[in-house]
Write an enzyme that holds these catalytic residues in place. Structure first.
Site, PDB file in Angstrom:
ATOM      1  N   ASP A   1       1.831 -69.496 -70.244  1.00  0.00           N
ATOM      2  CA  ASP A   1       1.714 -69.986 -68.879  1.00  0.00           C
ATOM      3  C   ASP A   1       1.121 -71.392 -68.905  1.00  0.00           C
ATOM      4  O   ASP A   1       0.140 -71.641 -69.615  1.00  0.00           O
ATOM      5  CB  ASP A   1       0.826 -69.047 -68.056  1.00  0.00           C
ATOM      6  CG  ASP A   1       0.867 -69.378 -66.582  1.00  0.00           C
ATOM      7  OD1 ASP A   1       1.888 -69.068 -65.943  1.00  0.00           O
ATOM      8  OD2 ASP A   1      -0.125 -69.953 -66.081  1.00  0.00           O
TER       9      ASP A   1
ATOM     10  N   GLU B   1       6.198 -71.182 -63.910  1.00  0.00           N
ATOM     11  CA  GLU B   1       5.772 -71.912 -65.105  1.00  0.00           C
ATOM     12  C   GLU B   1       5.401 -70.965 -66.235  1.00  0.00           C
ATOM     13  O   GLU B   1       4.580 -71.278 -67.083  1.00  0.00           O
ATOM     14  CB  GLU B   1       4.601 -72.847 -64.775  1.00  0.00           C
ATOM     15  CG  GLU B   1       3.330 -72.166 -64.368  1.00  0.00           C
ATOM     16  CD  GLU B   1       3.219 -71.856 -62.873  1.00  0.00           C
ATOM     17  OE1 GLU B   1       2.119 -71.481 -62.458  1.00  0.00           O
ATOM     18  OE2 GLU B   1       4.210 -71.965 -62.132  1.00  0.00           O
TER      19      GLU B   1
END
Length: 181
Positions: free
Chosen positions: A35, A78
């Site tokens: 992440d 993301e």
């Protein structure tokens, strides 16, 4: 980003168990969940086009750090997933650290400037026929542990701590505390 999407990633790394309908891991390896740290600040500070460019940059860094036999996907937003085929914890940690460092030491450049990025990574070994949901949950928990520990790091399960006994320190067996009748 040019990466596999979430659904295709799960299809590539798992099979459906006929008797239960549950997705299970196809083969031994390690799962990384990656992440981007503070991604919202890129979109807010440089615009959504810059955010897209950052995701492509990160995708390219991840692809350069894994082996040909590994599977890389953008899981959404993301967040990225990597299945490292036939990798034990040591190999997974080495590759995760390579990914983390490649992203952190190669800033992404936009029209509005350049930004040094960082990622947090949760990693866990996986075994054939393990529940895919359990594997994802375990790696995801380790990702959150990496974030909680300060970000820009890879987190793996701690090894089991098994006490070692010498002949002198081995505990004496105890007599049963209940009476037999």
């Amino acid at each position: 980003t040019g990466l596999t999407n979430r659904r295709k990633f799960f299809n590539e790394i798992s099979v459906i168990r006929a008797e239960t309908g549950e997705a299970v891991v196809r083969q031994r390896g390690a799962l990384l969940i990656i992440d981007v740290d503070h991604f919202k600040s890129i979109n807010d500070g440089h615009g959504h086009q810059a955010g897209d460019e950052a995701l492509v940059h990160i995708s390219n860094m991840i692809k350069r750090c894994v082996r040909d036999m590994d599977t890389v996907a953008r899981l959404g937003g993301e967040e990225f997933g990597v299945l490292l085929m036939d990798a034990d914890k040591n190999v997974a940690q080495e590759i995760a650290e390579r990914i983390r460092m490649a992203i952190h030491t190669n800033p992404v450049t936009f029209q509005t400037g350049s930004v040094t990025l960082s990622v947090s990574i949760g990693g866990s070994e996986v075994w054939p026929l393990q529940s895919l949901a359990d594997c994802m949950r375990r790696a995801d928990l380790l990702l959150y542990a990496a974030k909680s520990a300060g970000r820009n790091r890879a987190q793996f399960p701690e090894p089991l701590r098994i006490p070692s006994y010498t002949e002198d320190s081995y505990p004496e067996p105890r007599a049963p505390t209940h009476a037999r009748g």
